[in-house]
Design a protein around this motif. Structure first.
Motif, short mmCIF file in Angstrom:
data_model
loop_
_atom_site.label_atom_id
_atom_site.label_comp_id
_atom_site.label_asym_id
_atom_site.label_seq_id
_atom_site.Cartn_x
_atom_site.Cartn_y
_atom_site.Cartn_z
N GLU A 1 0.83 -1.20 0.00
CA GLU A 1 0.00 0.00 0.00
C GLU A 1 0.87 1.26 0.00
O GLU A 1 0.54 2.26 -0.64
N MET A 2 1.99 1.20 0.71
CA MET A 2 2.89 2.36 0.71
C MET A 2 3.50 2.56 -0.67
O MET A 2 3.56 3.68 -1.18
N LEU A 3 3.96 1.47 -1.31
CA LEU A 3 4.54 1.60 -2.64
C LEU A 3 3.50 2.11 -3.63
O LEU A 3 3.80 2.97 -4.47
N ARG A 4 2.28 1.61 -3.54
CA ARG A 4 1.23 2.08 -4.44
C ARG A 4 1.03 3.59 -4.29
O ARG A 4 0.89 4.32 -5.28
N LEU A 5 1.02 4.07 -3.05
CA LEU A 5 0.84 5.49 -2.80
C LEU A 5 1.97 6.29 -3.45
O LEU A 5 1.72 7.32 -4.11
N PHE A 6 3.21 5.82 -3.29
CA PHE A 6 4.34 6.53 -3.91
C PHE A 6 4.21 6.54 -5.43
O PHE A 6 4.46 7.56 -6.08
N LEU A 7 3.81 5.40 -6.01
CA LEU A 7 3.73 5.32 -7.46
C LEU A 7 2.56 6.13 -8.02
O LEU A 7 2.60 6.57 -9.18
N GLU A 8 1.54 6.33 -7.21
CA GLU A 8 0.41 7.15 -7.65
C GLU A 8 0.70 8.65 -7.52
O GLU A 8 -0.02 9.47 -8.08
N THR A 9 1.76 8.98 -6.79
CA THR A 9 2.11 10.39 -6.59
C THR A 9 3.60 10.60 -6.83
O THR A 9 4.32 11.10 -5.95
N PRO A 10 4.12 10.23 -8.00
CA PRO A 10 5.55 10.35 -8.24
C PRO A 10 5.99 11.81 -8.27
O PRO A 10 5.23 12.70 -8.65
N ASN A 11 7.24 12.01 -7.82
CA ASN A 11 7.87 13.35 -7.86
C ASN A 11 7.08 14.38 -7.06
O ASN A 11 7.11 15.57 -7.36
N ARG A 12 6.42 13.90 -6.01
CA ARG A 12 5.65 14.79 -5.16
C ARG A 12 6.01 14.51 -3.70
O ARG A 12 6.03 13.36 -3.26
N LEU A 13 6.30 15.56 -2.96
CA LEU A 13 6.65 15.41 -1.55
C LEU A 13 5.44 14.98 -0.74
O LEU A 13 4.37 15.58 -0.83
N LEU A 14 5.62 13.91 0.05
CA LEU A 14 4.57 13.44 0.95
C LEU A 14 5.08 13.50 2.37
O LEU A 14 6.14 12.94 2.69
N SER A 15 4.35 14.17 3.24
CA SER A 15 4.70 14.19 4.66
C SER A 15 4.35 12.84 5.28
O SER A 15 3.59 12.04 4.69
N ARG A 16 4.86 12.57 6.46
CA ARG A 16 4.51 11.32 7.15
C ARG A 16 3.01 11.26 7.42
O ARG A 16 2.40 10.19 7.31
N ALA A 17 2.41 12.40 7.75
CA ALA A 17 0.96 12.42 8.00
C ALA A 17 0.19 12.08 6.72
O ALA A 17 -0.81 11.35 6.77
N GLN A 18 0.64 12.59 5.59
CA GLN A 18 -0.02 12.28 4.32
C GLN A 18 0.13 10.81 3.96
O GLN A 18 -0.81 10.19 3.45
N ILE A 19 1.30 10.26 4.24
CA ILE A 19 1.50 8.84 3.98
C ILE A 19 0.60 8.01 4.87
O ILE A 19 -0.07 7.08 4.41
N GLN A 20 0.56 8.36 6.15
CA GLN A 20 -0.29 7.60 7.07
C GLN A 20 -1.74 7.68 6.65
O GLN A 20 -2.47 6.68 6.67
N ASP A 21 -2.19 8.87 6.25
CA ASP A 21 -3.56 9.02 5.81
C ASP A 21 -3.81 8.23 4.54
O ASP A 21 -4.88 7.63 4.36
N GLY A 22 -2.82 8.19 3.66
CA GLY A 22 -2.98 7.49 2.39
C GLY A 22 -3.03 5.99 2.50
O GLY A 22 -3.71 5.32 1.72
#
Length: 241
Positions: free
Chosen positions: A168-189
């Motif tokens: 799920e974490m990798l999917r989130l990164f791949l859906e938002t490439p080249n975009r900064l994600l905070s830890r809170a945004q990752i946790q929410d995602g």
């Protein structure tokens, strides 16, 4: 059993305390879930493939194995979400459980209504993904990720298994490439719990994901750390399906 009851999500509870299973069973069945309880890891593993639970609630203090070992095995081999329900409330225990693939962690004693609510969050996340028709396979930097099976194919052809949480974490990164994600945004995602220890668990999960992607932690090229801000996945992504 009615057709509706048969279609209800099945929750597996692995805990050697009969009273805990009884309390959780009553709360879960009251809102329409099906429940099966197991006093040992061995009993659960014998039945797991046959019953195909949607969510597994796992205690860490099992009589026949370390509960963390069972969490890791279920996260790696099963499609179920994993929630740890344990009397161990320390930050390090939470981090250990989450880094081994648990989706959530709740400490005993607990309010059964909170457990029910958190299970519903995990299930809604899966339902939203299915309903949205989220893309299932992606290629990047010579890698291929299959989010139906949570499996990576390395550039040299090696197959590498991801836990549900890592996937799920990798999917989130791949859906938002080249975009900064905070830890809170990752946790929410990626869903699950938040609070003390969970931000640190994000860091541990990123570290484990980098290891599986062979991304040098001292000089990562795929998942870069932006100190004080979060993480960014760098590169082009090609969605295949």
């Amino acid at each position: 059993m009615t057709q509706q009851a048969e279609a209800a999500p099945l929750i597996a509870i692995v805990d050697d305390e009969p009273d805990v299973i009884a309390v959780l069973r009553a709360a879960l069945e009251a809102v329409g879930f099906r429940v099966q309880g197991f006093a040992t890891a061995r009993a659960f593993e014998t039945a797991a493939q046959r019953i195909a639970p949607a969510v597994c609630l796992i205690d860490l203090g099992l009589p026949d194995t370390d509960g963390l070992a069972l969490v890791y095995k279920v996260a790696q081999e099963q499609g179920a979400a994993v929630m740890i329900v344990s009397g161990r409330g320390g930050v390090q225990d939470k981090i250990a459980g989450l880094e081994l693939g648990a989706d959530d962690y709740i400490v005993k004693p607990f309010d059964p209504a909170e457990v029910v609510a958190r299970i519903r969050v995990l299930l809604r996340r899966s339902e939203r993904s299915a309903a949205a028709g989220r893309r299932r396979r992606a290629g990047f930097a010579g890698w291929e990720a299959d989010f139906d099976t949570f499996q990576l194919s390395a550039p040299d052809g090696e197959a590498i298994r991801l836990s549900r949480a890592e996937g799920e974490m990798l999917r989130l990164f791949l859906e938002t490439p080249n975009r900064l994600l905070s830890r809170a945004q990752i946790q929410d995602g990626i869903g699950g719990a938040a609070g003390d220890g969970f931000d640190r668990a994000i860091d541990v999960r990123v570290s484990r994901l980098r290891t599986k992607l062979r991304d040098d932690p001292k000089n990562p090229t795929l998942i870069r750390t932006i100190y004080g801000a979060g993480y960014i996945f760098v590169g082009d992504v090609n969605w295949l399906a």
